[in-house]
Design a protein around this motif. Structure first.
Motif, PDB file in Angstrom:
ATOM      1  N   LYS A 106       0.825  -1.204   0.000  1.00  0.00           N
ATOM      2  CA  LYS A 106       0.000   0.000   0.000  1.00  0.00           C
ATOM      3  C   LYS A 106       0.864   1.261   0.000  1.00  0.00           C
ATOM      4  O   LYS A 106       0.612   2.219  -0.734  1.00  0.00           O
ATOM      5  CB  LYS A 106      -0.913  -0.017   1.240  1.00  0.00           C
ATOM      6  CG  LYS A 106      -1.837   1.178   1.321  1.00  0.00           C
ATOM      7  CD  LYS A 106      -2.667   1.125   2.604  1.00  0.00           C
ATOM      8  CE  LYS A 106      -3.605   2.326   2.671  1.00  0.00           C
ATOM      9  NZ  LYS A 106      -4.302   2.394   3.972  1.00  0.00           N
ATOM     10  N   VAL A 107       1.889   1.258   0.824  1.00  0.00           N
ATOM     11  CA  VAL A 107       2.788   2.416   0.912  1.00  0.00           C
ATOM     12  C   VAL A 107       3.552   2.597  -0.403  1.00  0.00           C
ATOM     13  O   VAL A 107       3.705   3.718  -0.904  1.00  0.00           O
ATOM     14  CB  VAL A 107       3.740   2.243   2.119  1.00  0.00           C
ATOM     15  CG1 VAL A 107       4.989   3.083   1.971  1.00  0.00           C
ATOM     16  CG2 VAL A 107       3.008   2.589   3.411  1.00  0.00           C
ATOM     17  N   ALA A 108       4.003   1.518  -0.978  1.00  0.00           N
ATOM     18  CA  ALA A 108       4.735   1.615  -2.247  1.00  0.00           C
ATOM     19  C   ALA A 108       3.835   2.213  -3.334  1.00  0.00           C
ATOM     20  O   ALA A 108       4.246   3.102  -4.088  1.00  0.00           O
ATOM     21  CB  ALA A 108       5.234   0.237  -2.664  1.00  0.00           C
ATOM     22  N   ARG A 109       2.594   1.733  -3.404  1.00  0.00           N
ATOM     23  CA  ARG A 109       1.660   2.243  -4.423  1.00  0.00           C
ATOM     24  C   ARG A 109       1.357   3.719  -4.234  1.00  0.00           C
ATOM     25  O   ARG A 109       1.319   4.491  -5.180  1.00  0.00           O
ATOM     26  CB  ARG A 109       0.341   1.456  -4.380  1.00  0.00           C
ATOM     27  CG  ARG A 109       0.476   0.062  -4.895  1.00  0.00           C
ATOM     28  CD  ARG A 109      -0.866  -0.581  -5.223  1.00  0.00           C
ATOM     29  NE  ARG A 109      -0.636  -1.918  -5.723  1.00  0.00           N
ATOM     30  CZ  ARG A 109      -0.225  -2.182  -6.966  1.00  0.00           C
ATOM     31  NH1 ARG A 109      -0.065  -1.185  -7.833  1.00  0.00           N
ATOM     32  NH2 ARG A 109       0.018  -3.412  -7.344  1.00  0.00           N
ATOM     33  N   ARG A 110       1.172   4.115  -2.983  1.00  0.00           N
ATOM     34  CA  ARG A 110       0.868   5.528  -2.725  1.00  0.00           C
ATOM     35  C   ARG A 110       2.077   6.411  -3.051  1.00  0.00           C
ATOM     36  O   ARG A 110       1.930   7.490  -3.633  1.00  0.00           O
ATOM     37  CB  ARG A 110       0.435   5.721  -1.266  1.00  0.00           C
ATOM     38  CG  ARG A 110      -0.962   5.163  -0.982  1.00  0.00           C
ATOM     39  CD  ARG A 110      -1.327   5.348   0.486  1.00  0.00           C
ATOM     40  NE  ARG A 110      -1.422   6.754   0.857  1.00  0.00           N
ATOM     41  CZ  ARG A 110      -2.561   7.432   0.897  1.00  0.00           C
ATOM     42  NH1 ARG A 110      -3.704   6.842   0.606  1.00  0.00           N
ATOM     43  NH2 ARG A 110      -2.568   8.706   1.249  1.00  0.00           N
ATOM     44  N   LEU A 111       3.265   5.985  -2.673  1.00  0.00           N
ATOM     45  CA  LEU A 111       4.466   6.771  -3.010  1.00  0.00           C
ATOM     46  C   LEU A 111       4.592   6.908  -4.525  1.00  0.00           C
ATOM     47  O   LEU A 111       4.946   7.968  -5.043  1.00  0.00           O
ATOM     48  CB  LEU A 111       5.716   6.103  -2.438  1.00  0.00           C
ATOM     49  CG  LEU A 111       5.893   6.162  -0.917  1.00  0.00           C
ATOM     50  CD1 LEU A 111       7.048   5.250  -0.493  1.00  0.00           C
ATOM     51  CD2 LEU A 111       6.137   7.593  -0.430  1.00  0.00           C
ATOM     52  N   ASN A 112       4.300   5.842  -5.234  1.00  0.00           N
ATOM     53  CA  ASN A 112       4.389   5.867  -6.694  1.00  0.00           C
ATOM     54  C   ASN A 112       3.372   6.846  -7.291  1.00  0.00           C
ATOM     55  O   ASN A 112       3.705   7.655  -8.162  1.00  0.00           O
ATOM     56  CB  ASN A 112       4.148   4.459  -7.238  1.00  0.00           C
ATOM     57  CG  ASN A 112       4.221   4.399  -8.746  1.00  0.00           C
ATOM     58  OD1 ASN A 112       5.283   4.619  -9.325  1.00  0.00           O
ATOM     59  ND2 ASN A 112       3.098   4.121  -9.391  1.00  0.00           N
ATOM     60  N   GLU A 113       2.139   6.785  -6.791  1.00  0.00           N
ATOM     61  CA  GLU A 113       1.084   7.664  -7.320  1.00  0.00           C
ATOM     62  C   GLU A 113       1.344   9.121  -6.983  1.00  0.00           C
ATOM     63  O   GLU A 113       1.007  10.018  -7.756  1.00  0.00           O
ATOM     64  CB  GLU A 113      -0.276   7.276  -6.718  1.00  0.00           C
ATOM     65  CG  GLU A 113      -0.895   6.045  -7.351  1.00  0.00           C
ATOM     66  CD  GLU A 113      -1.954   5.407  -6.439  1.00  0.00           C
ATOM     67  OE1 GLU A 113      -2.451   6.091  -5.517  1.00  0.00           O
ATOM     68  OE2 GLU A 113      -2.249   4.219  -6.663  1.00  0.00           O
ATOM     69  N   GLN A 114       1.930   9.363  -5.818  1.00  0.00           N
ATOM     70  CA  GLN A 114       2.049  10.736  -5.335  1.00  0.00           C
ATOM     71  C   GLN A 114       3.419  11.347  -5.610  1.00  0.00           C
ATOM     72  O   GLN A 114       3.642  12.510  -5.308  1.00  0.00           O
ATOM     73  CB  GLN A 114       1.748  10.746  -3.832  1.00  0.00           C
ATOM     74  CG  GLN A 114       0.302  10.344  -3.566  1.00  0.00           C
ATOM     75  CD  GLN A 114       0.021  10.066  -2.105  1.00  0.00           C
ATOM     76  OE1 GLN A 114       0.927   9.735  -1.333  1.00  0.00           O
ATOM     77  NE2 GLN A 114      -1.234  10.186  -1.719  1.00  0.00           N
ATOM     78  N   CYS A 115       4.292  10.599  -6.204  1.00  0.00           N
ATOM     79  CA  CYS A 115       5.613  11.133  -6.532  1.00  0.00           C
ATOM     80  C   CYS A 115       5.462  12.216  -7.606  1.00  0.00           C
ATOM     81  O   CYS A 115       4.824  11.987  -8.631  1.00  0.00           O
ATOM     82  CB  CYS A 115       6.508  10.008  -7.043  1.00  0.00           C
ATOM     83  SG  CYS A 115       8.166  10.550  -7.432  1.00  0.00           S
ATOM     84  N   PRO A 116       6.030  13.390  -7.377  1.00  0.00           N
ATOM     85  CA  PRO A 116       5.917  14.455  -8.376  1.00  0.00           C
ATOM     86  C   PRO A 116       6.455  14.007  -9.733  1.00  0.00           C
ATOM     87  O   PRO A 116       7.410  13.228  -9.802  1.00  0.00           O
ATOM     88  CB  PRO A 116       6.775  15.583  -7.789  1.00  0.00           C
ATOM     89  CG  PRO A 116       6.835  15.316  -6.327  1.00  0.00           C
ATOM     90  CD  PRO A 116       6.763  13.825  -6.183  1.00  0.00           C
ATOM     91  N   ALA A 117       5.849  14.524 -10.789  1.00  0.00           N
ATOM     92  CA  ALA A 117       6.220  14.099 -12.154  1.00  0.00           C
ATOM     93  C   ALA A 117       7.656  14.445 -12.498  1.00  0.00           C
ATOM     94  O   ALA A 117       8.241  13.874 -13.413  1.00  0.00           O
ATOM     95  CB  ALA A 117       5.271  14.741 -13.157  1.00  0.00           C
ATOM     96  N   THR A 118       8.246  15.366 -11.749  1.00  0.00           N
ATOM     97  CA  THR A 118       9.595  15.828 -12.048  1.00  0.00           C
ATOM     98  C   THR A 118      10.689  14.905 -11.529  1.00  0.00           C
ATOM     99  O   THR A 118      11.872  15.176 -11.756  1.00  0.00           O
ATOM    100  CB  THR A 118       9.819  17.198 -11.387  1.00  0.00           C
ATOM    101  OG1 THR A 118       9.419  17.090 -10.016  1.00  0.00           O
ATOM    102  CG2 THR A 118       9.010  18.266 -12.076  1.00  0.00           C
ATOM    103  N   LYS A 119      10.308  13.866 -10.789  1.00  0.00           N
ATOM    104  CA  LYS A 119      11.383  13.043 -10.222  1.00  0.00           C
ATOM    105  C   LYS A 119      10.950  11.592 -10.089  1.00  0.00           C
ATOM    106  O   LYS A 119       9.795  11.240 -10.306  1.00  0.00           O
ATOM    107  CB  LYS A 119      11.802  13.608  -8.862  1.00  0.00           C
ATOM    108  CG  LYS A 119      10.776  13.393  -7.739  1.00  0.00           C
ATOM    109  CD  LYS A 119      11.316  13.974  -6.432  1.00  0.00           C
ATOM    110  CE  LYS A 119      10.540  13.519  -5.230  1.00  0.00           C
ATOM    111  NZ  LYS A 119      10.946  14.167  -3.983  1.00  0.00           N
TER     112      LYS A 119
END
Ligand SMILES: *Cc1c(COP(=O)(O)O)cnc(C)c1O
Length: 228
Positions: free
Chosen positions: A104-117
């Motif tokens: 769950k944490v991995a998926r959320r970090l992936n979804e919420q990671c800014p497009a610039t990085k």
């Protein structure tokens, strides 16, 4: 304030001795300065001594320090427990996350990671199977690894551990090194190129960590003094 300069000199000597004993080059070990509970002034002092990698456990105090050192070009490592409602701020402000221990944490970090990085991530392993510590049990690591390598904004770099209070550091760090090596062939070929990080070792046991292949040691007390 502690004398960070002389602490760093003593610490660098320890690291150099440990690297030499292990037949490793000093530059094969990255020092992460763990500044949790310490003021932004300590981060600035350590940065002035040439340190560039900083670790924080608590999001709110970390965000203040990250903001007040934005002009310093530092790399920030999140090493604390992750509440899933905090993943957005973690993804926005940190470069590395060492404590990914569930899908769950991995998926959320992936979804919420800014497009610039992209976020550099490690799987936290509960190598001592300590109920008081976070991290995924050793047996469950392959499943989490397969999930994370599908997530495009996360770069899976390796493993991290925090030992139990009654751990035998030499034995546990050796188990981590073995797990790290055993997992490599299970990675997709494209992910294998980034599999290069073993984050383990703190003030009390950095020698055992280095002798067992740590690439990143996380040091607070030896650098900034005891925490209040
Ligand atoms: C506090 C902390 C450290 C640093 O510990 P010291 O013993 O002060 O060097 C390293 N890693 C994690 C995850 C921590 O919480």
């Amino acid at each position: 304030m502690q004398n960070i300069a002389s602490n760093l000199e003593t610490l660098e000597h320890r690291i150099a001795v440990a690297c030499k004993a292990a037949g490793r080059a000093r530059d094969s070990v990255t020092l992460i300065a763990v500044s949790k509970t310490k003021p932004a002034a300590d981060v600035h002092a350590a940065a002035a001594l040439g340190l560039t990698q900083f670790g924080e456990n608590y999001l709110d105090e970390a965000l203040v320090k990250i903001q007040t050192s934005a002009d310093l070009d530092l790399t920030w490592h999140y090493i604390g427990r992750i509440q899933s409602n905090k993943t957005k701020d973690i993804a926005a402000s940190f470069d590395w996350v060492h404590t990914v221990d569930r899908e769950k944490v991995a998926r959320r970090l992936n979804e919420q990671c800014p497009a610039t990085k992209q976020l550099q991530v490690l799987i936290q392993v509960n190598i001592d199977a300590d109920p008081a510590k976070g991290g995924v049990m050793r047996e469950a690591v392959p499943t989490l690894l397969r999930e994370i390598q599908q997530l495009p904004r996360l770069v899976l770099r390796g493993l991290m551990t925090i030992l139990a209070a009654d751990s035998d550091p030499g034995a546990s760090y050796q188990s981590m090194a073995q797990l790290f090596a055993d997992l490599e062939p299970q990675l997709d070929p494209s992910a294998r190129a980034h599999w290069d990080t073993l984050s383990m070792g703190m003030t009390g046991d950095l020698e055992q960590a280095i002798s067992n292949g740590a690439t990143h040691i996380r040091i607070g007390t030896a650098l900034f003094g005891t925490r209040g």
